[in-house]
Design an enzyme around this catalytic site. Sequence first.
Site, PDB file in Angstrom:
ATOM      1  N   HIS A   7      -0.361   0.629   7.380  1.00 47.63           N
ATOM      2  CA  HIS A   7      -0.408   1.573   6.286  1.00 47.63           C
ATOM      3  C   HIS A   7       0.697   2.363   5.892  1.00 47.63           C
ATOM      4  O   HIS A   7       1.660   2.090   5.442  1.00 47.63           O
ATOM      5  CB  HIS A   7      -1.793   2.241   6.479  1.00 47.63           C
ATOM      6  CG  HIS A   7      -2.104   2.908   5.220  1.00 47.63           C
ATOM      7  ND1 HIS A   7      -1.804   4.224   4.746  1.00 47.63           N
ATOM      8  CD2 HIS A   7      -2.900   2.329   4.141  1.00 47.63           C
ATOM      9  CE1 HIS A   7      -2.359   4.522   3.428  1.00 47.63           C
ATOM     10  NE2 HIS A   7      -2.905   3.218   3.265  1.00 47.63           N
ATOM     11  N   GLU A  38      -3.017  -4.259  10.308  1.00 47.67           N
ATOM     12  CA  GLU A  38      -3.505  -3.331   9.231  1.00 47.67           C
ATOM     13  C   GLU A  38      -2.349  -2.398   9.034  1.00 47.67           C
ATOM     14  O   GLU A  38      -2.641  -0.950   9.272  1.00 47.67           O
ATOM     15  CB  GLU A  38      -4.753  -2.596   9.240  1.00 47.67           C
ATOM     16  CG  GLU A  38      -5.980  -3.860   9.386  1.00 47.67           C
ATOM     17  CD  GLU A  38      -7.344  -3.191   9.427  1.00 47.67           C
ATOM     18  OE1 GLU A  38      -7.483  -1.999   8.995  1.00 47.67           O
ATOM     19  OE2 GLU A  38      -8.339  -3.950   9.956  1.00 47.67           O
ATOM     20  N   GLU A  56      -3.721   0.798  11.274  1.00 52.26           N
ATOM     21  CA  GLU A  56      -5.076   1.170  11.315  1.00 52.26           C
ATOM     22  C   GLU A  56      -5.880   0.834  12.479  1.00 52.26           C
ATOM     23  O   GLU A  56      -7.012   1.267  12.723  1.00 52.26           O
ATOM     24  CB  GLU A  56      -5.578   0.849   9.750  1.00 52.26           C
ATOM     25  CG  GLU A  56      -5.046   1.550   8.799  1.00 52.26           C
ATOM     26  CD  GLU A  56      -5.768   1.473   7.402  1.00 52.26           C
ATOM     27  OE1 GLU A  56      -7.049   1.899   7.372  1.00 52.26           O
ATOM     28  OE2 GLU A  56      -5.305   1.066   6.591  1.00 52.26           O
ATOM     29  N   HIS A  61       0.681  -1.216  -0.009  1.00 51.77           N
ATOM     30  CA  HIS A  61      -0.010  -0.025   0.026  1.00 51.77           C
ATOM     31  C   HIS A  61       0.875   1.242   0.101  1.00 51.77           C
ATOM     32  O   HIS A  61       0.776   2.146  -0.915  1.00 51.77           O
ATOM     33  CB  HIS A  61      -0.891   0.034   1.270  1.00 51.77           C
ATOM     34  CG  HIS A  61      -2.322   0.736   0.933  1.00 51.77           C
ATOM     35  ND1 HIS A  61      -2.120   2.193   0.486  1.00 51.77           N
ATOM     36  CD2 HIS A  61      -3.475   0.339   0.998  1.00 51.77           C
ATOM     37  CE1 HIS A  61      -3.221   2.347   0.381  1.00 51.77           C
ATOM     38  NE2 HIS A  61      -4.307   1.266   0.673  1.00 51.77           N
TER      39      HIS A  61
END
Length: 299
Positions: A270, A268, A285, A228
């Site tokens: 990021h 998560e 996250e 990402h």
Amino acid sequence: MTQPVIREVALTGPGSGPYAITVGPDGALWLTLAGSGGVARLGADGDVRTYRADPPESRPLIITTGPDGALWYTRSGDHRLGRITVDGESSSVALPPGCAPCGLATGPDGALWYAGMGDDTVGRVSVDGEVSTFPLPVAKGFPSMLAAGPDGALWLTLNQADAIARVDLDGSTTLHPLPTEAAGPVGITEGGDGALWFVEIAAGQLGRITPDGRIDEFPLPDRAARPHAIVADPAGGCWFTEWAANRIGHVAPDGTFTHHALPTPRSEPHGLTLIPDASVWAALETGAVAHLTPRRGRS
């Protein structure tokens, strides 16, 4: 690469959604809180402060230090740029309705440039709040992230158009289609090798594009990792987050990959950033941050 030491630091808890992270001019880490609105500051002493003057639905995404020494960030939910000083004084600049800004970077002209996900534009905002917008030659291209390139232009990912765009300071645009269909490019960064590196979240690949438009792609060992965000390191490689695989990855200048699992499952990861000691911080996250510290060899 020697395996780093990885630890997680509690930040703002579930629901706050730490999304992007950067080092501020005060030496602290500043993060956007996409889930709750506002930003957080993590000091070198571990002190956490939150600033939530923005409405919860503002959905802040990318944050960067502006040319005026304040922190600027995109508010994709209410179509504004937020601004906060290191002392916590907040303000904002209204952008065109429906633009849904995502990526943000300081350009070589001393202005902030943003990617308009919602209206296929790239925008320029001076530090005194003057806004200019430039349409991109795509329909529903979903411009996502952008970075200042080594050639004095802005480079941005077009997530749904599977292309990288080069935008001159006058708004003129050149599109570079990616070799892989349905690649879904997102994060992009200027590398230390005179090129720009980006991630392809849908294809599970990294990419490299030179200022003259040559593109090379590097498939990840785990094509389902959903990379990402990406940031260059001083040694010529890049660090990136593997959102679906719960890892932080690294690519060396020769294209060799290493991968580092995070301690907490489904955290998560990021946005990520490097600090002067060459350690890596990543926004999780789920409400925390991860810190990767390179192991030091014995003298």
